[in-house]
Design a protein around this motif. Structure first.
Motif, PDB file in Angstrom:
ATOM      1  N   LYS A 209     119.178  22.393  74.279  1.00 30.27           N
ATOM      2  CA  LYS A 209     119.075  22.815  72.880  1.00 30.27           C
ATOM      3  C   LYS A 209     117.663  22.628  72.311  1.00 30.27           C
ATOM      4  O   LYS A 209     117.225  23.376  71.453  1.00 30.27           O
ATOM      5  CB  LYS A 209     120.050  21.975  72.049  1.00 30.27           C
ATOM      6  N   THR A 210     116.961  21.607  72.824  1.00 26.62           N
ATOM      7  CA  THR A 210     115.630  21.333  72.276  1.00 26.62           C
ATOM      8  C   THR A 210     114.665  22.475  72.558  1.00 26.62           C
ATOM      9  O   THR A 210     113.619  22.567  71.939  1.00 26.62           O
ATOM     10  CB  THR A 210     115.056  20.030  72.880  1.00 26.62           C
ATOM     11  N   GLU A 211     115.004  23.355  73.503  1.00 31.93           N
ATOM     12  CA  GLU A 211     114.120  24.490  73.793  1.00 31.93           C
ATOM     13  C   GLU A 211     114.751  25.808  73.349  1.00 31.93           C
ATOM     14  O   GLU A 211     114.424  26.871  73.851  1.00 31.93           O
ATOM     15  CB  GLU A 211     113.814  24.553  75.292  1.00 31.93           C
ATOM     16  N   MET A 212     115.663  25.704  72.376  1.00 24.38           N
ATOM     17  CA  MET A 212     116.367  26.905  71.931  1.00 24.38           C
ATOM     18  C   MET A 212     115.402  27.958  71.375  1.00 24.38           C
ATOM     19  O   MET A 212     115.561  29.147  71.646  1.00 24.38           O
ATOM     20  CB  MET A 212     117.415  26.543  70.881  1.00 24.38           C
ATOM     21  N   ASP A 213     114.400  27.536  70.602  1.00 27.08           N
ATOM     22  CA  ASP A 213     113.449  28.496  70.024  1.00 27.08           C
ATOM     23  C   ASP A 213     112.814  29.367  71.101  1.00 27.08           C
ATOM     24  O   ASP A 213     112.665  30.578  70.922  1.00 27.08           O
ATOM     25  CB  ASP A 213     112.341  27.764  69.271  1.00 27.08           C
ATOM     26  N   GLU A 214     112.444  28.722  72.225  1.00 20.05           N
ATOM     27  CA  GLU A 214     111.816  29.477  73.303  1.00 20.05           C
ATOM     28  C   GLU A 214     112.762  30.560  73.822  1.00 20.05           C
ATOM     29  O   GLU A 214     112.370  31.697  74.040  1.00 20.05           O
ATOM     30  CB  GLU A 214     111.483  28.534  74.469  1.00 20.05           C
ATOM     31  N   ARG A 215     114.022  30.155  74.027  1.00 17.40           N
ATOM     32  CA  ARG A 215     114.984  31.135  74.552  1.00 17.40           C
ATOM     33  C   ARG A 215     115.227  32.244  73.545  1.00 17.40           C
ATOM     34  O   ARG A 215     115.290  33.418  73.901  1.00 17.40           O
ATOM     35  CB  ARG A 215     116.307  30.450  74.908  1.00 17.40           C
ATOM     36  N   LEU A 216     115.388  31.869  72.265  1.00 21.86           N
ATOM     37  CA  LEU A 216     115.642  32.906  71.258  1.00 21.86           C
ATOM     38  C   LEU A 216     114.428  33.828  71.141  1.00 21.86           C
ATOM     39  O   LEU A 216     114.588  35.041  70.996  1.00 21.86           O
ATOM     40  CB  LEU A 216     115.990  32.274  69.907  1.00 21.86           C
ATOM     41  N   ASN A 217     113.219  33.276  71.231  1.00 26.36           N
ATOM     42  CA  ASN A 217     112.031  34.137  71.206  1.00 26.36           C
ATOM     43  C   ASN A 217     112.070  35.139  72.352  1.00 26.36           C
ATOM     44  O   ASN A 217     111.761  36.315  72.164  1.00 26.36           O
ATOM     45  CB  ASN A 217     110.759  33.293  71.301  1.00 26.36           C
ATOM     46  N   GLY A 218     112.450  34.670  73.529  1.00 29.42           N
ATOM     47  CA  GLY A 218     112.548  35.576  74.673  1.00 29.42           C
ATOM     48  C   GLY A 218     113.550  36.681  74.395  1.00 29.42           C
ATOM     49  O   GLY A 218     113.361  37.824  74.790  1.00 29.42           O
ATOM     50  N   LEU A 219     114.621  36.321  73.675  1.00 32.52           N
ATOM     51  CA  LEU A 219     115.670  37.307  73.387  1.00 32.52           C
ATOM     52  C   LEU A 219     115.322  38.214  72.209  1.00 32.52           C
ATOM     53  O   LEU A 219     116.052  39.152  71.921  1.00 32.52           O
ATOM     54  CB  LEU A 219     116.997  36.585  73.124  1.00 32.52           C
ATOM     55  N   MET A 220     114.243  37.880  71.505  1.00 29.84           N
ATOM     56  CA  MET A 220     113.853  38.764  70.388  1.00 29.84           C
ATOM     57  C   MET A 220     112.674  39.646  70.761  1.00 29.84           C
ATOM     58  O   MET A 220     112.099  40.313  69.918  1.00 29.84           O
ATOM     59  CB  MET A 220     113.525  37.926  69.143  1.00 29.84           C
ATOM     60  N   GLU A 221     112.332  39.680  72.063  1.00 28.10           N
ATOM     61  CA  GLU A 221     111.268  40.586  72.489  1.00 28.10           C
ATOM     62  C   GLU A 221     111.773  42.029  72.407  1.00 28.10           C
ATOM     63  O   GLU A 221     112.933  42.274  72.100  1.00 28.10           O
ATOM     64  CB  GLU A 221     110.819  40.217  73.917  1.00 28.10           C
ATOM     65  N   GLU A 222     110.842  42.961  72.682  1.00 28.05           N
ATOM     66  CA  GLU A 222     111.173  44.393  72.530  1.00 28.05           C
ATOM     67  C   GLU A 222     112.480  44.782  73.245  1.00 28.05           C
ATOM     68  O   GLU A 222     113.252  45.585  72.749  1.00 28.05           O
ATOM     69  CB  GLU A 222     110.050  45.259  73.108  1.00 28.05           C
TER      70      GLU A 222
END
Ligand code: HEM
Lengths: 266, 239
Positions: A209-222
């Motif tokens: 969970k502590t790296e959730m931002d990274e994963r969500l950023n990956g999922l918000m790419e084009e």
């Protein structure tokens, strides 16, 4: 939840003497494809792989033409590795668990059509290159960074409900069925359900969970999660019965709360 | 870690929001106005007049309707172009619904263009040339005159049905896309609710189309007559 709802284990009461296999062939990546039909003597409990092995022994088409043995991938032969996935009678699934009796009962004929998955580079015949699914896992950081030079002690406790749910996502074997059946998926357009469910698996973990931002950023790419069109074919074709739409919608919620409206609490 | 949005992500989210907030909301208001035609020309024209009397109307029209509609429809056509339709190989209900969303969207693209030019602007030669905008008291007669042509009625019925499906099922799409609804059980319930909404919007909408052809539309006139007479006892003759 059973992982073999698509396998009916029906028995043909009056099986044909022979079964025809119409195979889409391609010599190498980029070459034109063509069809070849082979005829194999019917045997009880035959599956697509055992039929392909039979064809490989004597690769002569129904027109009497000698040809090269068809190429396909296989490994575990018990529907847990995912590598023998192909399009059988128009539907994507593993060839090891595709029983001939089932297929013939469903079509009412004596022909089985085999094609490579269409959403991946076709290396040769029924073999595809699924490297991009591993690229997708990298895009969403589908792992937990845990590297210490000293003993970090026992990990945090996980409730049995969360453990159960995570277990279901952990069964993904990266076979590619969900991408093949998804009407929104194509290279660079949409990352697809597989990687989203793996991001969910690690976002549910107390350390992950502590790296959730990274994963969500990956999922918000084009090519990210917003390209999902909710046709939900992934739910129907997943051989591991993973609730892929659920993983997508949980992640949609994380993105709404964490990424879109996160600034309201910062 | 800093949050990064890609352009596609933001455009998709905007597309999903515009479908519900300006457009969906507007559609409820719009269908309400049209349903008042069941109670006759005066009631309908007065409701149209009320809309014309809204302060900042032009501003609301441009920013609340035209721009969101232009954005949602053009981007919607682009999204539809990405679909690799496979309903024949994977004939599941939700896969068909995915296709219907794109078919109804595509139809609405042409229908709404026609509808706006036809009534809002009155710019299609050979058809109605009086814009309803600025002529509220003629609104009913403009529409009912136009609806004497059978094919126009058919086009509008198709438009109403396409919108009913698109907005009704769009309600389900919106709640899953934003993570309001998650579990399979909740999805099933929401889809049922969405389909009921689509059905109601369709029935009410089609009846509103017929209200411009026949008082009270397809319903028994007694249903409309009494309430109408009560509210405006000196109502002039209808047609
Ligand atoms: C005029 C042409 C239109 C086109 C081409 C169009 C196209 C589309 C498409 C392709 C989608 C699916 C998007 C996706 O799955 O990612 C969609 C969703 C939607 N549309 Fe439209 N649409 C149009 C008009 C409208 C109108 C007039 C309304 C409102 C009455 C509307 C309301 C919605 C809603 C609520 C959604 C669901 C949003 C979501 O996916 O979360 N659309 N539209």
């Amino acid at each position: 939840m059973s992982t073999n709802e698509h396998i009916h284990k029906q028995k043909l009461t009056d099986p044909p003497k022979t079964v025809k296999f119409k195979i889409q062939r391609r010599e190498k990546e980029g070459a034109d494809s063509h069809w070849e039909t082979f005829e194999v003597a019917y045997r009880r409990n035959m599956n697509v792989i055992s039929a392909l092995m039979e064809i490989r022994k004597n690769p002569v088409t129904t027109d009497g033409k000698e040809t090269t043995p068809p190429v396909w991938d296989m490994s575990c032969l018990e529907q847990v590795c995912g590598i023998c996935t192909m399009v059988i009678n128009g539907r994507v699934r593993q060839s090891c668990s595709a029983l001939i009796d089932d297929l013939l009962v469903a079509t009412g004929g004596n022909t089985v059509t085999l094609q490579p998955m269409t959403k991946f580079p076709n290396v040769r015949d029924l073999k595809v290159d699924r490297t991009r699914m591993f690229e997708h896992l990298k895009q969403v950081n589908a792992w937990i960074d845990l590297d210490g030079s000293y003993d970090l002690g026992p990990g945090p406790h996980i409730s049995s409900e969360v453990a159960h749910e995570r277990y279901v996502y952990s069964r993904c074997m990266t076979c590619g069925c969900c991408l093949e059946a998804c009407p929104q998926y194509s290279e660079n357009q949409y990352i697809g359900p597989q990687a989203i469910a793996q991001a969910r698996l690690f976002n549910m973990h107390p350390v992950g969970k502590t790296e959730m931002d990274e994963r969500l950023n990956g999922l918000m790419e084009e090519n990210g999660i917003a390209n999902c069109g909710n046709a939900q074919n992934c739910l129907q074709v997943c051989p591991m019965s993973i609730p892929l739409p659920r993983a997508i919608y949980e992640t949609n919620r994380d993105i709404t709360v964490n990424s879109l409206f996160g600034w309201l609490k910062r | 870690m800093a949050i990064k949005f890609s352009t596609t992500f933001l455009l998709r989210k905007l597309h999903q929001v515009t479908g519900i907030v300006p457009l969906g909301m507007f559609y409820f208001v719009h269908i309400y106005t049209n349903v008042t035609a069941m109670n006759g020309p005066k009631v309908f024209n007065d409701h149209v007049q009320d809309i014309h009397d809204i302060p900042f109307l032009l501003f609301i029209e441009v920013f609340g309707i035209f721009l969101p509609l232009a954005y949602h429809s053009i981007y919607g056509v682009l999204i539809s172009g990405e679909a690799k339709v496979n309903v024949l190989s994977y004939p599941y209900a939700r896969n068909w619904f995915y296709l219907f969303q794109r078919i109804t969207g595509g139809f609405l693209f042409f229908f709404l263009l026609f509808h706006l030019l036809n009534f809002r602007f009155g710019l299609i030669p050979g058809l109605n040339m009086t814009p309803v905008a600025g002529h509220a008291q003629e609104a009913f007669s403009i529409v009912s005159t136009e609806f004497q042509k059978g094919w126009i009625v058919v086009v509008y019925i198709l438009g109403v049905l396409a919108t009913a499906w698109h907005l009704g099922y769009g309600f389900f799409l919106f709640v899953v896309d934003w993570g309001f609804v998650i579990s399979e059980k909740a999805q099933k319930l929401t889809i049922k609710a969405a389909l009921v909404l689509a059905l109601l919007l369709g029935l009410v909408g089609v009846n509103a189309v017929f209200a411009f052809v026949r008082p009270c539309g397809l319903l028994p006139q007694s249903l409309c007559e009494s309430s109408h007479v009560k509210r405006t006892p000196t109502a002039p003759a209808r047609f």
